[in-house]
Design an enzyme around this catalytic site. Structure first.
Site, PDB file in Angstrom:
ATOM      1  N   ASN A 137      -6.536  -2.699   2.096  1.00 37.39           N
ATOM      2  CA  ASN A 137      -6.596  -4.163   2.088  1.00 37.39           C
ATOM      3  C   ASN A 137      -8.039  -4.597   2.155  1.00 37.39           C
ATOM      4  O   ASN A 137      -8.829  -4.056   2.939  1.00 37.39           O
ATOM      5  CB  ASN A 137      -5.879  -4.746   3.311  1.00 37.39           C
ATOM      6  CG  ASN A 137      -4.364  -4.630   3.209  1.00 37.39           C
ATOM      7  OD1 ASN A 137      -3.818  -4.555   2.111  1.00 37.39           O
ATOM      8  ND2 ASN A 137      -3.706  -4.602   4.361  1.00 37.39           N
TER       9      ASN A 137
ATOM     10  N   ARG B 258       0.831  -1.222   0.000  1.00 40.27           N
ATOM     11  CA  ARG B 258       0.000   0.000   0.000  1.00 40.27           C
ATOM     12  C   ARG B 258       0.860   1.265   0.000  1.00 40.27           C
ATOM     13  O   ARG B 258       0.628   2.150  -0.820  1.00 40.27           O
ATOM     14  CB  ARG B 258      -0.980  -0.045   1.184  1.00 40.27           C
ATOM     15  CG  ARG B 258      -2.079  -1.091   1.007  1.00 40.27           C
ATOM     16  CD  ARG B 258      -2.879  -1.300   2.265  1.00 40.27           C
ATOM     17  NE  ARG B 258      -2.013  -1.750   3.371  1.00 40.27           N
ATOM     18  CZ  ARG B 258      -2.397  -1.777   4.639  1.00 40.27           C
ATOM     19  NH1 ARG B 258      -3.603  -1.354   4.990  1.00 40.27           N
ATOM     20  NH2 ARG B 258      -1.573  -2.208   5.559  1.00 40.27           N
TER      21      ARG B 258
END
Ligand SMILES: [Fe+3]
Ligand SMILES: [Mg+2]
Ligand SMILES: [Zn+2]
Ligand SMILES: [Zn+2]
Lengths: 340, 810
Positions: free
Chosen positions: B56, B38
């Site tokens: 996520n 990320r």
């Protein structure tokens, strides 16, 4: 020339009549039912004196060899059925005996087997009150097969059941395990052993009565025949839905049986016994039951081998000498290797 | 990351032309959590002028973003082809449009767990534990760094993952790090997009992270530097229980013979080799010769135990580490804690599993203090929980491949994509075998093979294996349509499988052991379902054979040539069956196999007459030979078996394996014989004569001439190294020959080598070489162990193939 069984002995004619008169009548003379009727007749009054429930069991006996160290097929057939009654808490009283004989069997052998049955029945104060004989052509059975059916009576208040094992209950065995299985297998093999192992064939009737006297509330009891102690513990753990632990160190195994097992790769826990019972009793009664058992010759070697540890699952776990926790499972089919 | 993955091609999304802004939602699957994915997306998107959010979602990463067409394609291209180092992208799905509006800038949003949304995703890779990275190691040893000598240093590229994960997605709050609240300094790094620990989930420091402590053998905590105390204890020859990554380990100084003896005695482990841990590659090179593959395996992010050939010269280590063996397991530090502990050691440390004989690895502090009290003199502990038990993985390099022998830390749960033809696979749970157990899940999105559970001979291992199955079923919300088990009726894993089948209300399918070995190797090589027939050379210790085979008067297999594929197979050749006197006892006492084999091949009386003076035969005569001959005669507990493992045991005994009556660990005989053979240096030898009997429809490899020749060599006092070598060569020759013969009669598209015997490097290497030369397409294990740890994988593939086959023919 020695007399042998012929097909005529089973044909229902004169030969059969003389066999019955010669071998069976002198042996199986019951009490007042000795008359040769088609059925034994037992007064209800005699039964009711002993309790409030009838126990009824049957079993067939085939064993090779028919004479083995410590016993024979006849003794086995009587004690086996007596024990099946006894471990339910019943007083064994009457028994039937049906035989399948192979053509060519020496009558002298039959006589020995019958004598041995009588001896076993008398010792347990059980009457053999009815019977049957069939003869089959050579090769269609192996020497002789015996079926015995027994009747006993359970005293009121006794509630032995395979479903009653509770957490905390103590597991007792009345002596060394695996003797019968080891005796049979060594009789069949030339293992070049120093000593011969004797079968433990014996009646458990008196022992059970003694145990019930000190503890009428025995929870479970089974005789550990085929499949051995392992099979019995598994049956009880399944039926009671509980988990049991047994301690390898405390399980009595005679050195000779251990020796045979080491050579053959058998586990004594899975070997058959013919005079051993497993009792599951409340922890509080354990000492008392053990003391009482040890007073009787059939229970001289009684010990605690384990305990019910959990009221869930259905497993038997053995703690080994090395601290491993081995699962004692029920075998499907014969014992096949597992190690890859 | 192990696996035969392939990248699903990106769906072509028609993006409108021109400079107009477009919006897309990208779903990335693979190893994408706990690898700095990320924060990497944030940096990338910002540099491209793309705005949006990343988060996520269960096991995947979702990117919702807005940007011009070329930037968005660029971004997608980067994700697909140039992800962060530790990431492994298996699929990228793009669709136009967004579910929610986005503002300017780019943010990392709250993760979405199963509890928020129920979205069946199937089986996905799980991020596994990594050994320390170079940057972290540099900080660890830098006195000016604020994490100088901090034992739990980690970053987005390294550190614990699966071992501390409670549930997905991999975010700190769902790991056992959650109770360690970030200090100010750590929080700042975590929030700083320019910091290499930006959004690193395992971030912590001296001030806010887990703490080490040292506890002596009496359970008393000792003040002072825990690592210094542990090292002092090790230097005194004591045994230290260390809380490793996936469980406890027992550590001793490998150069201290009496310490090793003590460990062997207390662990009740007389011979099984111990693994070594060394500080660096240079020390590893002193222990053994490292091939390029060995070196790569050793220094990989998974830091497994690598079995290497120990140097013959300059025995720097006591024989007690791996008695009688030439191969030694070596690993590098698997965590920063290990790095610190090994800091000053110029000799290796023995690092072995922290369990009492037969039980699973200890993972919990309190349990370890109790259970290991009888073994350890001290405990080096920390206050972060291990969530998943993971043994150290073991690999071995054969023919340029790194072949796993045990899948644990860093390798498992391993994800594998399905070979072609399994698109309609059902959900399967496979229970594996009883030894080296692992369980396996399969569905149309892939296959997940659990970590090594150990041997199902102990109630505690069976229970932990069962817990493992539950953990994985829950993690993936996996609902099996079929459960599959080994065909052995008395395997504990079989019983477990039937219990589960009953609870789930689904069918339980038994699978023959060696068919499972074969299928595991097929799928490991990505072999398509419609790949046609293959010939499996399956050499193994033992497996239950189908008792309905009329040509078969026994039910114990272990040396077979199988013809077939995923769905079905049949035997075309087997090793001539020989009794296993005493069943499992024969696996523990090699003299029984020597006797059974010699008696079957030559007759014991003949052996005594002709070779009675041979010392190996005299040694054999000291055992209760007559009794065992008589039990075989009477067919009491002497099942006939075609086991190849027991053949090795028989040879091991005659070549002098150990002086003890008992084998103390599985495969000991085979390892001994391989070790002897590897010790042979000299001219090329020709192998012993094994023959093939073509008389029945099932060909048999027979051993009469082989045993005669071996006995002659024994009588002539030929060196055991030579005999072992000739045994290997002869075996390989007859295997090659039987493959050829099968080839004359049947069509097959590949030759598959599987089963525990293919852990033997010599056999594997030589057979591959010969079959390659013969023009065969040879398939060997690459990512799934050839031993019983691979059985569950094979079972799952067979069940899936049968299921699909049934649906197709219906
Ligand atoms: Fe196997
Ligand atoms: Mg019975
Ligand atoms: Zn790092
Ligand atoms: Zn901090």
């Amino acid at each position: 020339m020695k007399e042998i069984i012929t097909l005529a002995h089973g044909a229902g004619g004169k030969a059969m009549e003389s066999l019955i008169q010669q071998v069976f009548v002198p042996a199986f003379h019951g009490v007042e039912h000795a008359v040769l009727e088609d059925q034994a007749r037992i007064p209800m009054r005699l039964l009711a004196e002993h309790g409030d429930r009838l126990a009824f069991t049957t079993d067939s006996y085939v064993v090779d060899p028919i004479f083995f160290p410590g016993g024979d097929i006849g003794m086995l057939a009587v004690n086996g059925t007596i024990n099946d009654l006894a471990v339910g808490g019943a007083m064994p009283l009457y028994m039937s005996c049906a035989m399948v004989l192979e053509e060519g069997l020496p009558i002298e052998i039959l006589q020995r087997v019958v004598n041995s049955m009588v001896e076993a029945a008398n010792a347990a104060q059980v009457s053999i009150v009815t019977g049957d004989t069939k003869v089959v052509p050579r090769g269609q059975c192996d020497k002789l097969y015996i079926n015995t059916t027994g009747i006993g009576v359970i005293n009121s208040g006794v509630q032995i059941s395979s479903q009653r094992a509770c957490k905390g209950d103590v597991i007792i065995v009345n002596g060394s395990v695996g003797d019968h299985g080891a005796a049979i297998v060594s009789a069949r093999t030339d293992l070049k052993l120093e000593a011969s192992i004797q079968s433990d064939t014996q009646s458990l009737s008196e022992l059970v009565q003694i145990m019930l006297r000190v503890c009428p509330d025995i929870h479970c009891m089974r005789d550990a025949t085929r499949g051995g102690v392992a099979a019995v513990l598994n049956e009880l753990a399944d039926a009671s839905r509980c988990t049991m632990y047994v301690d390898e160190k405390s399980i009595p195994v005679s050195p000779d049986v251990r020796g045979v097992c080491e050579i053959l790769g058998f586990d004594p826990l899975y070997l058959a016994n013919e005079g051993k019972l497993i009792a599951i009793v409340p922890e509080s009664a354990a000492e008392l039951v053990l003391c009482a058992m040890r007073q009787h010759p059939s229970g001289a070697g009684s010990v605690v081998i384990g305990q019910v540890v959990d009221q869930q699952g259905s497993a038997v776990v053995m703690e080994t000498q090395f601290g491993a926790k081995r699962v004692i499972n029920r075998l499907v089919g014969e014992q096949l290797p597992r190690i890859c | 990351m192990a696996g035969c993955d392939h990248i699903t091609m990106m769906q072509q999304v028609p993006l409108s032309d021109g400079k107009a802004l477009n919006t897309v939602t990208i779903c990335v699957k693979g190893v994408v959590q706990g690898v700095g994915f990320r924060p990497w997306v944030v940096g990338l998107a910002e540099s491209m002028g793309v705005s949006g959010r990343v988060y996520n979602h269960q096991g995947a990463v979702i990117i919702e973003c807005r940007g011009d067409t070329s930037s968005l394609s660029d971004l997608i291209e980067h994700i697909q082809n140039r992800p962060p180092a530790r990431a492994h992208v298996t699929s990228v799905d793009v669709r136009e449009g967004l579910d929610l509006a986005i503002s300017s800038g780019f943010s990392i949003d709250q993760s979405i767990t199963k509890k928020c949304v129920s979205l069946p995703e199937g089986l996905l890779p799980i991020t596994l534990d990594f050994a320390p990275c170079d940057l972290c190691l540099r900080e660890l040893l830098d006195p000016d760094d604020r994490r100088y000598r901090y034992p739990f240093i980690s970053c987005a590229d390294c550190g614990p993952r699966y071992s501390i994960m409670q549930s997905a997605p991999f975010d700190r709050e769902r790991t056992s790090m959650s109770r360690f609240v970030l200090c100010h300094a750590c929080a700042e790094e975590y929030g700083d997009p320019r910091d290499r620990r930006f959004h690193a989930q395992t971030i912590s420091c001296h001030q806010c992270g887990p703490k080490l402590r040292y506890i002596n053998g009496r359970g008393t905590r000792i003040d002072g530097d825990p690592i210094g105390l542990a090292n002092a204890a090790l230097k005194r020859g004591e045994i230290v229980a260390l809380k490793g990554v996936g469980g406890f380990q027992l550590v001793v100084d490998a150069s201290n013979g009496s310490a090793l003896d003590r460990l062997r005695k207390r662990k009740n482990r007389p011979h099984k080799p111990f693994a070594l841990m060394v500080r660096n590659v240079e020390l590893a090179k002193q222990i053994g010769q490292l091939s390029r593959e060995d070196l790569n395996a050793l220094t990989s992010v998974t830091a497994p135990i690598v079995l290497i050939r120990a140097r013959d010269s300059g025995k720097m280590l006591p024989d007690a580490i791996a008695p009688g063996l030439r191969r030694i397991g070596v690993m590098l530090p698997s965590s920063t804690l290990h790095c610190l502990l090994l800091g000053e050691w110029e000799t290796p440390l023995v690092v072995t599993s922290g369990n009492v004989s037969g039980a699973p690895l200890c993972v919990d502090n309190n349990a370890a203090l109790v259970e290991l009290a009888s073994i350890a003199d001290g405990f080096l502990l920390y206050d972060r929980d291990i969530e998943h038990r993971l043994d150290d993985s073991v690999v071995q390099c054969v023919n340029g491949d790194v072949v796993p022998l045990r899948l644990g830390r860093g390798y498992a749960p391993g994800y594998f994509s399905l070979p072609p033809g399994f698109e309609k696979a059902p959900s399967v749970l496979a229970m594996g075998a009883d030894l080296k157990n692992s369980v396996c899940l399969l569905d149309k999105s892939g296959v997940v093979l659990s970590p090594y559970n150990g041997d199902f001979s102990d109630a505690r291992v069976i229970e932990s294996g069962s817990t493992r199955a539950d953990e994985l079923l829950n993690h993936y919300d996996h609902h099996p349509s079929v459960v599959t088990v080994d065909a052995h009726p008395n395997y504990f894993s079989t019983a477990e499988g039937f219990k589960r089948g009953e609870v789930l209300g689904v069918e339980v399918w038994p699978v023959q052991h060696h068919h499972a070995h074969l299928a595991a190797c097929l799928a490991d090589n990505g072999w398509p379902r419609s790949g046609g027939a293959v010939l499996g050379v399956v050499l193994d210790g033992m497996g239950y054979g189908p008792p309905n085979d009329s040509t078969d008067y026994n039910a114990v297999w272990g040396g077979e040539l199988l013809l077939g594929g995923y769905e079905q197979c049949r035997r075309v050749t087997r090793f001539k069956p020989v009794p296993l006197p005493g069943g499992d006892m024969a696996a523990k006492q090699p003299w029984r196999n020597a006797l059974a084999h010699l008696h079957a091949a030559i007759g014991w009386t003949n052996v005594q007459a002709d070779y009675g003076r041979v010392s190996a035969i005299q040694r054999l005569s000291l055992f209760p030979v007559d009794a065992v001959l008589s039990m075989m005669e009477a067919k009491i507990n002497s099942p006939l078996s075609s086991s190849c493992g027991r053949l090795f045991d028989a040879v091991a005994f005659l070549l002098g394996a150990g002086s003890d009556e008992q084998m103390s660990y599985e495969g000991q005989g085979a390892m001994y014989v391989q070790s002897l053979a590897e010790g042979y240096i000299g001219d090329e030898l020709s192998g012993y004569s094994f023959d093939i009997d073509n008389h029945s429809d099932l060909r048999e490899v027979v051993f009469t001439n082989f045993w005669q020749e071996l006995l002659c060599d024994l009588r002539a006092s030929i060196k055991p190294e030579i005999m072992a070598h000739k045994f290997h060569l002869g075996l390989v020759e007859v295997l090659e020959q039987s493959v050829r013969q099968a080839g004359d009669e049947y069509d097959f598209n590949a030759v598959v080598l599987s089963g525990g015997v293919f852990q033997n490097v010599l056999i594997t290497h030589e057979l591959i070489r010969r079959l390659d030369k013969g023009g065969y397409n040879v398939l060997t294990h690459k990512n799934v162990p050839p031993n019983d740890s691979g059985i569950a994988f094979g079972q799952a593939m067979i069940a899936a193939a049968r299921w699909i086959g049934m649906k197709e023919s219906a």
